[in-house]
Scaffold this motif. Structure first.
Motif, PDB file in Angstrom:
ATOM      1  N   ALA A  32       0.847  -1.192   0.000  1.00  0.00           N
ATOM      2  CA  ALA A  32       0.000   0.000   0.000  1.00  0.00           C
ATOM      3  C   ALA A  32       0.884   1.243   0.000  1.00  0.00           C
ATOM      4  CB  ALA A  32      -0.896  -0.001   1.240  1.00  0.00           C
ATOM      5  N   PRO A  33       0.446   2.356  -0.565  1.00  0.00           N
ATOM      6  CA  PRO A  33      -0.804   2.453  -1.318  1.00  0.00           C
ATOM      7  C   PRO A  33      -0.633   2.077  -2.786  1.00  0.00           C
ATOM      8  CG  PRO A  33       0.207   4.617  -1.129  1.00  0.00           C
ATOM      9  CD  PRO A  33       1.131   3.650  -0.448  1.00  0.00           C
ATOM     10  N   GLU A  34      -1.699   1.605  -3.367  1.00  0.00           N
ATOM     11  CA  GLU A  34      -1.749   1.427  -4.815  1.00  0.00           C
ATOM     12  C   GLU A  34      -3.073   2.006  -5.284  1.00  0.00           C
ATOM     13  OE1 GLU A  34      -0.912  -2.460  -6.409  1.00  0.00           O
ATOM     14  OE2 GLU A  34       0.984  -2.588  -5.341  1.00  0.00           O
ATOM     15  N   THR A  35      -3.050   2.570  -6.471  1.00  0.00           N
ATOM     16  CA  THR A  35      -4.257   3.217  -6.978  1.00  0.00           C
ATOM     17  C   THR A  35      -4.519   2.777  -8.412  1.00  0.00           C
ATOM     18  OG1 THR A  35      -3.750   5.122  -5.591  1.00  0.00           O
ATOM     19  CG2 THR A  35      -5.412   5.437  -7.307  1.00  0.00           C
ATOM     20  N   PHE A  36      -5.754   2.405  -8.667  1.00  0.00           N
ATOM     21  CA  PHE A  36      -6.138   1.968 -10.002  1.00  0.00           C
ATOM     22  C   PHE A  36      -7.082   2.995 -10.623  1.00  0.00           C
ATOM     23  CE2 PHE A  36      -4.882  -1.736  -7.698  1.00  0.00           C
ATOM     24  CZ  PHE A  36      -4.243  -2.546  -8.623  1.00  0.00           C
ATOM     25  N   VAL A  37      -6.899   3.250 -11.921  1.00  0.00           N
ATOM     26  CA  VAL A  37      -7.857   4.075 -12.658  1.00  0.00           C
ATOM     27  C   VAL A  37      -8.787   3.109 -13.388  1.00  0.00           C
ATOM     28  CG1 VAL A  37      -8.166   5.811 -14.451  1.00  0.00           C
ATOM     29  CG2 VAL A  37      -6.155   5.909 -12.952  1.00  0.00           C
ATOM     30  N   VAL A  38     -10.075   3.244 -13.108  1.00  0.00           N
ATOM     31  CA  VAL A  38     -11.065   2.339 -13.689  1.00  0.00           C
ATOM     32  C   VAL A  38     -11.986   3.145 -14.599  1.00  0.00           C
ATOM     33  CG1 VAL A  38     -12.948   0.739 -13.152  1.00  0.00           C
ATOM     34  CG2 VAL A  38     -10.960   0.865 -11.641  1.00  0.00           C
ATOM     35  N   ASP A  39     -12.216   2.649 -15.816  1.00  0.00           N
ATOM     36  CA  ASP A  39     -13.056   3.413 -16.738  1.00  0.00           C
ATOM     37  C   ASP A  39     -14.544   3.109 -16.531  1.00  0.00           C
ATOM     38  OD1 ASP A  39     -13.715   1.067 -18.031  1.00  0.00           O
ATOM     39  OD2 ASP A  39     -12.426   1.387 -19.756  1.00  0.00           O
ATOM     40  N   ARG A  40     -15.391   3.697 -17.384  1.00  0.00           N
ATOM     41  CA  ARG A  40     -16.848   3.572 -17.193  1.00  0.00           C
ATOM     42  C   ARG A  40     -17.333   2.136 -17.254  1.00  0.00           C
ATOM     43  NH1 ARG A  40     -17.477   7.807 -20.894  1.00  0.00           N
ATOM     44  NH2 ARG A  40     -17.752   9.777 -19.804  1.00  0.00           N
ATOM     45  N   GLN A  41     -16.633   1.321 -18.028  1.00  0.00           N
ATOM     46  CA  GLN A  41     -17.046  -0.078 -18.161  1.00  0.00           C
ATOM     47  C   GLN A  41     -16.512  -0.941 -17.007  1.00  0.00           C
ATOM     48  OE1 GLN A  41     -15.950   1.675 -21.081  1.00  0.00           O
ATOM     49  NE2 GLN A  41     -18.149   1.974 -21.376  1.00  0.00           N
ATOM     50  N   GLY A  42     -15.836  -0.304 -16.073  1.00  0.00           N
ATOM     51  CA  GLY A  42     -15.283  -1.064 -14.958  1.00  0.00           C
ATOM     52  C   GLY A  42     -14.028  -1.821 -15.347  1.00  0.00           C
ATOM     53  N   VAL A  43     -13.306  -1.274 -16.361  1.00  0.00           N
ATOM     54  CA  VAL A  43     -12.065  -1.913 -16.804  1.00  0.00           C
ATOM     55  C   VAL A  43     -10.876  -1.134 -16.238  1.00  0.00           C
ATOM     56  CG1 VAL A  43     -10.633  -2.446 -18.828  1.00  0.00           C
ATOM     57  CG2 VAL A  43     -13.104  -2.837 -18.901  1.00  0.00           C
ATOM     58  N   THR A  87      -0.001  12.611 -15.104  1.00  0.00           N
ATOM     59  CA  THR A  87      -0.350  11.293 -15.630  1.00  0.00           C
ATOM     60  C   THR A  87      -1.809  10.923 -15.378  1.00  0.00           C
ATOM     61  OG1 THR A  87       1.903  10.655 -15.029  1.00  0.00           O
ATOM     62  CG2 THR A  87       0.429   8.895 -15.730  1.00  0.00           C
ATOM     63  N   ILE A  88      -2.202  10.958 -14.097  1.00  0.00           N
ATOM     64  CA  ILE A  88      -3.507  10.392 -13.760  1.00  0.00           C
ATOM     65  C   ILE A  88      -4.655  11.297 -14.211  1.00  0.00           C
ATOM     66  CG2 ILE A  88      -4.924   9.520 -11.860  1.00  0.00           C
ATOM     67  CD1 ILE A  88      -2.280   8.842 -10.423  1.00  0.00           C
ATOM     68  N   LYS A  89      -4.532  12.595 -13.928  1.00  0.00           N
ATOM     69  CA  LYS A  89      -5.612  13.515 -14.302  1.00  0.00           C
ATOM     70  C   LYS A  89      -5.859  13.528 -15.817  1.00  0.00           C
ATOM     71  CE  LYS A  89      -7.112  18.268 -13.454  1.00  0.00           C
ATOM     72  NZ  LYS A  89      -6.616  19.584 -13.017  1.00  0.00           N
ATOM     73  N   PRO A  90      -4.793  13.653 -16.632  1.00  0.00           N
ATOM     74  CA  PRO A  90      -5.035  13.612 -18.089  1.00  0.00           C
ATOM     75  C   PRO A  90      -5.725  12.321 -18.531  1.00  0.00           C
ATOM     76  CG  PRO A  90      -2.802  14.363 -17.649  1.00  0.00           C
ATOM     77  CD  PRO A  90      -3.375  13.949 -16.331  1.00  0.00           C
ATOM     78  N   LEU A  91      -5.338  11.206 -17.921  1.00  0.00           N
ATOM     79  CA  LEU A  91      -5.953   9.926 -18.288  1.00  0.00           C
ATOM     80  C   LEU A  91      -7.435   9.914 -17.899  1.00  0.00           C
ATOM     81  CD1 LEU A  91      -5.774   6.991 -19.283  1.00  0.00           C
ATOM     82  CD2 LEU A  91      -5.075   6.332 -16.985  1.00  0.00           C
ATOM     83  N   VAL A  92      -7.720  10.424 -16.697  1.00  0.00           N
ATOM     84  CA  VAL A  92      -9.114  10.481 -16.230  1.00  0.00           C
ATOM     85  C   VAL A  92      -9.937  11.359 -17.175  1.00  0.00           C
ATOM     86  CG1 VAL A  92     -10.590  11.413 -14.400  1.00  0.00           C
ATOM     87  CG2 VAL A  92      -8.629   9.992 -13.809  1.00  0.00           C
ATOM     88  N   MET A  93      -9.390  12.521 -17.551  1.00  0.00           N
ATOM     89  CA  MET A  93     -10.089  13.434 -18.480  1.00  0.00           C
ATOM     90  C   MET A  93     -10.377  12.741 -19.802  1.00  0.00           C
ATOM     91  SD  MET A  93     -10.397  16.186 -16.826  1.00  0.00           S
ATOM     92  CE  MET A  93      -9.844  17.814 -16.385  1.00  0.00           C
ATOM     93  N   GLU A  94      -9.361  12.023 -20.284  1.00  0.00           N
ATOM     94  CA  GLU A  94      -9.484  11.320 -21.563  1.00  0.00           C
ATOM     95  C   GLU A  94     -10.597  10.270 -21.473  1.00  0.00           C
ATOM     96  OE1 GLU A  94      -7.866  11.813 -24.392  1.00  0.00           O
ATOM     97  OE2 GLU A  94      -8.873  10.117 -25.380  1.00  0.00           O
ATOM     98  N   LEU A  95     -10.592   9.519 -20.371  1.00  0.00           N
ATOM     99  CA  LEU A  95     -11.573   8.441 -20.213  1.00  0.00           C
ATOM    100  C   LEU A  95     -12.972   9.006 -19.975  1.00  0.00           C
ATOM    101  CD1 LEU A  95      -9.557   5.998 -17.908  1.00  0.00           C
ATOM    102  CD2 LEU A  95     -10.042   5.733 -20.346  1.00  0.00           C
ATOM    103  N   SER A  96     -13.060  10.214 -19.427  1.00  0.00           N
ATOM    104  CA  SER A  96     -14.369  10.792 -19.095  1.00  0.00           C
ATOM    105  C   SER A  96     -15.045  11.420 -20.300  1.00  0.00           C
ATOM    106  CB  SER A  96     -14.211  11.856 -18.002  1.00  0.00           C
ATOM    107  OG  SER A  96     -13.572  11.308 -16.883  1.00  0.00           O
ATOM    108  N   LYS A  97     -14.317  11.563 -21.411  1.00  0.00           N
ATOM    109  CA  LYS A  97     -14.881  12.225 -22.594  1.00  0.00           C
ATOM    110  C   LYS A  97     -16.129  11.522 -23.087  1.00  0.00           C
ATOM    111  CE  LYS A  97     -10.911  14.551 -24.544  1.00  0.00           C
ATOM    112  NZ  LYS A  97      -9.763  14.294 -25.411  1.00  0.00           N
TER     113      LYS A  97
END
Lengths: 185, 150
Positions: free
Chosen positions: A147-158, A175-185
């Motif tokens: 710990a800690p570990e953090t996963f970014v999960v998209d809308r499909q739960g992937v 890294t994480i914020k741009p990826l989240v923005m990209e996935l949230s589009k």
């Protein structure tokens, strides 16, 4: 002639090995942490889980299941009140939660409800939902090594990304914020 | 005195066992399978120990998970596969035979065969080499030596 070249073979092998090992050493010198294992779970659905809420946390809904991770982009943060690195990371998680960019879901790993609640009261509670994982079932299912570990999960739960260790403000911004923005589009 | 010492040593050696009594399965056959699987799995916290040897808390939870799955009727291979799905091939202490590990598996045999080949060829060449006759100079020296002359 051919006979003589054979004697150069060991030298060639040693030379090749030195190149391979040397490259790895340089990688470490550049800051690559060899203890971080790449996750094999990238681009696979989050594992099945049904984790209980921490009694007395007073949020509704609470607890965490794989179903909760479908429908919106989310961060899943594995932490414990016993984990010093989690303490270092916590202000960043508080900021992320405050920014409203992405919900942070928590997995309280190997922790007692009382210790978790005390810790959250003291340092702030950035989590939307928290599921308890007293026996590491979810942690193992996520392939967690520490710990800690953090996963970014998209809308499909992937699972789309894994961050090992505390999230620094830079890691979030770059890294994480741009990826989240990209996935949230 | 001696009995006390033996009791103490036993206690110490029992303490060194990572598998705690409360973890063990009641069925000895299932327990021995669980031990076998645990010995094949790497502790991901300490990396050079199996979860059977490790005192890390995550290793303990993994041992319990292994036992739960075996108790629930999973085969040894199914339990190993579950862990590999989550942690990758790294979690296996014994690498599997795959395209990326094939060199690791065949290298010892190939090197041994190469060494034997070189050895046999050298020995044959030595056996086949004809001894050449002594030159007259050498024959003279030898004769002197044999005669005991200075």
């Amino acid at each position: 002639m051919r006979g003589r070249l054979v004697f150069l073979l060991p030298l060639a092998i040693v030379g090749a090995l030195m190149l391979v090992f040397g490259k790895r050493l340089l990688d470490v010198g550049r800051g690559e942490d060899l203890r971080i294992l790449p996750t094999v779970l990238l681009d696979t659905p989050v594992p099945d889980m049904a984790l209980d809420a921490i009694p007395g946390r007073g949020r509704n809904p609470d607890g965490l299941t794989d179903e909760d991770l479908r429908g919106e982009v989310a961060l899943v943060n594995i932490w414990g009140s016993w984990c010093v690195a989690c303490l270092a990371e916590h202000p960043v998680l508080n900021e992320i939660a405050k920014s409203g960019v992405v919900p942070v879901q928590g997995i309280a790993w190997r922790d007692s409800p009382a210790a978790s609640l005390g810790w959250l009261a003291k340092h702030g509670d950035p989590y939307a939902r928290i599921g308890q994982d007293p026996k590491s079932r979810a942690a193992i299912a996520f392939g967690v090594t520490g710990a800690p570990e953090t996963f970014v999960v998209d809308r499909q739960g992937v699972i789309r990304y894994k961050h090992t260790g505390p999230i620094s403000p830079e890691a979030w911004e770059r890294t994480i914020k741009p990826l989240v923005m990209e996935l949230s589009k | 005195m001696r009995m006390g010492l033996i009791a103490m040593m036993t206690a110490i050696s029992l303490g060194a066992l990572a598998v705690e009594p409360s973890e063990r399965l009641a069925d000895p056959a299932l327990e021995s399978r669980a031990r076998e699987v645990s010995k094949a799995l790497r502790c991901v916290v300490c990396q050079n120990e199996s979860i059977d040897d490790s005192n890390a808390e995550l290793a303990k939870d993994m041992r319990i998970l292994v036992r739960d799955r075996i108790n629930a009727g999973d085969s040894n291979q199914a339990v190993l596969d579950y862990m590999v799905e989550r942690y990758g091939d790294f979690v296996l202490l014994k690498p599997r035979v795959m395209p990326t590990t094939i060199a690791l598996w065949v290298a010892p045999a190939v090197l041994l065969a190469l060494g034997l080949l070189v050895l046999i060829r050298t020995m044959r060449r030595r056996a086949m080499a004809e001894p050449t006759a002594l030159s007259s100079d050498e024959a003279l020296k030898l004769k002197r030596l044999m005669d005991g002359a200075p």
